[in-house]
Design an enzyme around this catalytic site. Structure first.
Site, mmCIF file in Angstrom:
data_model
loop_
_atom_site.group_PDB
_atom_site.id
_atom_site.type_symbol
_atom_site.label_atom_id
_atom_site.label_comp_id
_atom_site.label_asym_id
_atom_site.label_seq_id
_atom_site.Cartn_x
_atom_site.Cartn_y
_atom_site.Cartn_z
ATOM 1 N N SER A 1 9.176 5.457 -3.873
ATOM 2 C CA SER A 1 9.462 6.544 -4.824
ATOM 3 C C SER A 1 9.912 7.817 -4.107
ATOM 4 O O SER A 1 10.919 8.436 -4.487
ATOM 5 C CB SER A 1 8.253 6.819 -5.725
ATOM 6 O OG SER A 1 7.084 7.029 -4.966
ATOM 7 N N HIS B 1 4.983 -1.525 -5.681
ATOM 8 C CA HIS B 1 4.705 -0.095 -5.440
ATOM 9 C C HIS B 1 3.741 0.383 -6.540
ATOM 10 O O HIS B 1 2.644 -0.150 -6.675
ATOM 11 C CB HIS B 1 6.044 0.646 -5.396
ATOM 12 C CG HIS B 1 5.982 2.081 -4.971
ATOM 13 N ND1 HIS B 1 4.965 2.610 -4.214
ATOM 14 C CD2 HIS B 1 6.834 3.125 -5.202
ATOM 15 C CE1 HIS B 1 5.188 3.902 -3.993
ATOM 16 N NE2 HIS B 1 6.321 4.241 -4.599
ATOM 17 N N HIS C 1 -0.411 -3.075 2.774
ATOM 18 C CA HIS C 1 0.363 -1.832 2.787
ATOM 19 C C HIS C 1 1.493 -1.942 3.808
ATOM 20 O O HIS C 1 1.358 -2.635 4.817
ATOM 21 C CB HIS C 1 -0.524 -0.626 3.132
ATOM 22 C CG HIS C 1 0.074 0.670 2.693
ATOM 23 N ND1 HIS C 1 0.910 1.390 3.503
ATOM 24 C CD2 HIS C 1 -0.001 1.342 1.523
ATOM 25 C CE1 HIS C 1 1.306 2.471 2.848
ATOM 26 N NE2 HIS C 1 0.768 2.468 1.629
ATOM 27 N N ARG D 1 -7.567 6.943 0.215
ATOM 28 C CA ARG D 1 -7.518 7.209 -1.236
ATOM 29 C C ARG D 1 -8.399 6.204 -1.979
ATOM 30 O O ARG D 1 -8.950 6.510 -3.026
ATOM 31 C CB ARG D 1 -6.066 7.139 -1.733
ATOM 32 C CG ARG D 1 -5.144 8.162 -1.068
ATOM 33 C CD ARG D 1 -3.693 7.923 -1.446
ATOM 34 N NE ARG D 1 -3.207 6.623 -0.982
ATOM 35 C CZ ARG D 1 -1.970 6.160 -1.184
ATOM 36 N NH1 ARG D 1 -1.095 6.903 -1.841
ATOM 37 N NH2 ARG D 1 -1.612 4.981 -0.724
ATOM 38 N N ASP E 1 -4.386 1.553 -5.129
ATOM 39 C CA ASP E 1 -4.312 0.954 -6.461
ATOM 40 C C ASP E 1 -5.459 -0.013 -6.745
ATOM 41 O O ASP E 1 -5.705 -0.373 -7.895
ATOM 42 C CB ASP E 1 -2.981 0.210 -6.615
ATOM 43 C CG ASP E 1 -1.810 1.169 -6.478
ATOM 44 O OD1 ASP E 1 -1.873 2.249 -7.073
ATOM 45 O OD2 ASP E 1 -0.851 0.836 -5.759
#
Ligand code: NMX
Ligand code: MLT
Length: 456
Positions: A262, A292, A338, A347, A393
């Site tokens: 992105s 993604h 990743h 995160r 995620d």
């Protein structure tokens, strides 16, 4: 007061805890830009010919992994440590960025200030920025109409991106360019567009949610709330914990250096001097891919399919079988792996800490914790996965689901709202630094064969 932290990179040599009462972000940037332009000029003239590594055929064929090719000032990703925003790790941001209440999660407006200026803002500066963002947040009616033209069943990301495209008609950059603005001034209308876009995306995103799942009843912004709190409010969630979650969520998803799909897309499109709305809409289309940003949707749907088949109290052995079943059917395990990270995503860790604090007994959180034990050894056993650990995620869905935001297909829109902050911050610097059109060289297989035979 200058913060002395030896672990911080040189990019934050000008990091300061502000004691100044200067509340205006625009004038702070105006002061910083000439200094940074000089810095870039010096790097070009002194180090322009320094090599940054060799490009191999594997890199060209392997999605450009490990190929350094972009300037991205707002954040830097370390494969082991994870993301640093202007040199600050996520735990450091949680410590130093202003919060809505003492000890609370960072306000995303504070992060925006940090990304743009490299300085940690004080609470008054953040409050002033909250106010400015609220003042820019009105959505023209045609934006709702453009979204309404789509079937209500259209994917939320399609509806959201359509809304962002409809906002583009207000672009100050496009108007200024048409009038012949001098290139040295490009950053000013880019700043205007970027702040307006960041201010408006929560209301557009909330409309998509309300249209799809709550009979189209719009909830107006609350002038007493900050950016993250207001976003939760406009979605229909007024509990203080959900507001805190939204502040954390928007902060941590905002930026992940420049090479992710992105951010890179936004930067590439903007390099043609496409305005921030066009560039960000393009970025969102990349975010909507399952490898993604759509992975956050995929994770919750996958977790729910586990529960449907095996129940909430699934054993680790049953879970192992389910993971293998997924892999053997030619699918990825969403939320793991990743392109750059080689350890657990920080995160993920901060969301895990949030869950341990607020929802330790939630069955889906416990399932996510079991996956943390079960999945990495299996991915390692596959032998080809470079990073078996969970990414951002893997965790976000169960938190949202716990507070009642259960519609997994919507989750990538939340990621998109947050990413506007990172992408737009860098776009302002792209224009301020006069970064050029992006245009790498491509080659054919024949070219590669001939080149490699010659150099063998
Ligand atoms: N499950 C199954 N296989 C995997 C996984 C996974 N979670 N991760 C990597 N692999 C496979 C990958 O498909 C590739 O297989 P093949 O050679 O057959 O094509 C092989 O392992 C090597 O891939 P890597 O070099 O480890 O990973 P790469 O950099 O190509 O891709 C991802 C990174 C993130 C696309 C990949 O790990 C993945 O598909 N993960 C699951 C989807 C996901 O969680 N995406 C979200 C990423 C974070 N975000 O928000 O963007
Ligand atoms: C992101 O936040 O953009 C993802 O982790 C993907 C990436 O960094 O490549």
């Amino acid at each position: 007061m200058i913060v002395q932290q030896p672990s911080l990179s040189n990019s934050v040599r000008w990091l300061q805890i502000q004691t100044s009462s200067d509340l205006d972000l625009h004038s702070q940037l105006k002061e910083l830009i000439p200094e940074q332009q000089e810095r870039l000029k010096k790097i070009k003239s002194e180090y322009g010919k320094v090599q940054l590594g060799n490009i191999t055929v594997d890199m060209v064929l392997g999605g450009m992994r490990g190929m350094t090719g972009l300037l991205w000032e707002t954040s830097l990703l370390d494969p082991d440590e994870g993301i640093r925003f202007r040199g600050l790790s996520i735990p450091e941001c949680q410590k130093v960025l202003p919060a809505a209440k003492p000890g609370g999660e960072p306000l995303p407006e504070g992060l925006l200030w940090l990304l743009l200026t490299g300085k940690v803002p004080n609470k008054e500066q953040v409050d002033a920025l909250s106010k400015e963002l609220r003042s820019r947040a009105t959505i023209p009616d045609h934006v709702y109409k453009a979204i309404d033209a789509l079937p209500v069943t259209a994917h939320p990301m399609t509806q959201f991106t359509t809304g962002v495209m409809a906002l583009q008609v207000q672009s100050e950059f496009s108007k200024a360019y048409e009038k012949g603005i001098h290139k040295s001034k490009y950053w000013e209308p880019t700043y205007e567009d970027s702040l307006s876009l960041i201010a408006q995306v929560p209301a557009v995103a909330a409309y998509v949610y309300r249209r799809m799942y709550k009979n189209g009843e719009r909830i107006p912004m609350d002038d007493s709330l900050d950016y993250g709190g207001n976003f939760a409010h406009m979605l229909g969630f007024d509990g203080p914990e959900m507001q805190e979650l939204m502040r954390l969520y928007v902060t941590i998803h905002s930026d992940h250096e420049g090479g992710n799909v992105s951010a890179h897309t936004g930067h590439l499109v903007a390099s043609a001097l496409s305005d921030p709305y066009l560039s960000f809409a393009a970025a969102l289309n990349g975010l909507a891919g399952p490898l993604h940003g759509l992975a956050n949707q995929e994770v919750l749907l996958w977790i729910k399919s586990v529960v449907d088949e095996c129940g909430e109290n699934i054993t680790k052995d049953q879970l192992k079988d389910y993971v293998w079943k997924t892999l053997n059917s030619g699918k990825v395990v969403p939320g793991f792996g990743h392109g750059v990270l080689r350890k657990t995503d920080p995160r993920y860790m901060c969301q895990r800490e949030f869950a341990l604090k607020h929802l330790p007994n939630d069955p889906l959180f416990q399932l996510v914790s079991k996956l943390y034990d079960v999945v990495p050894p299996i991915l390692t056993e596959l032998g080809k996965v470079k990073n078996p650990w969970p990414n951002v995620d893997a965790h976000s869905g169960v938190l949202l689901n716990y507070y009642g935001l259960t519609e997994a297909r919507y989750y990538t829109v939340l990621f998109g709202v947050s990413r506007a902050i990172g992408i737009c911050s860098q776009l302002i610097w792209d224009r301020a630094l006069g970064l050029p059109l992006e245009r790498p060289k491509s080659v054919t297989m024949e070219w590669l064969e001939n080149h490699c035979k010659k150099s063998a």
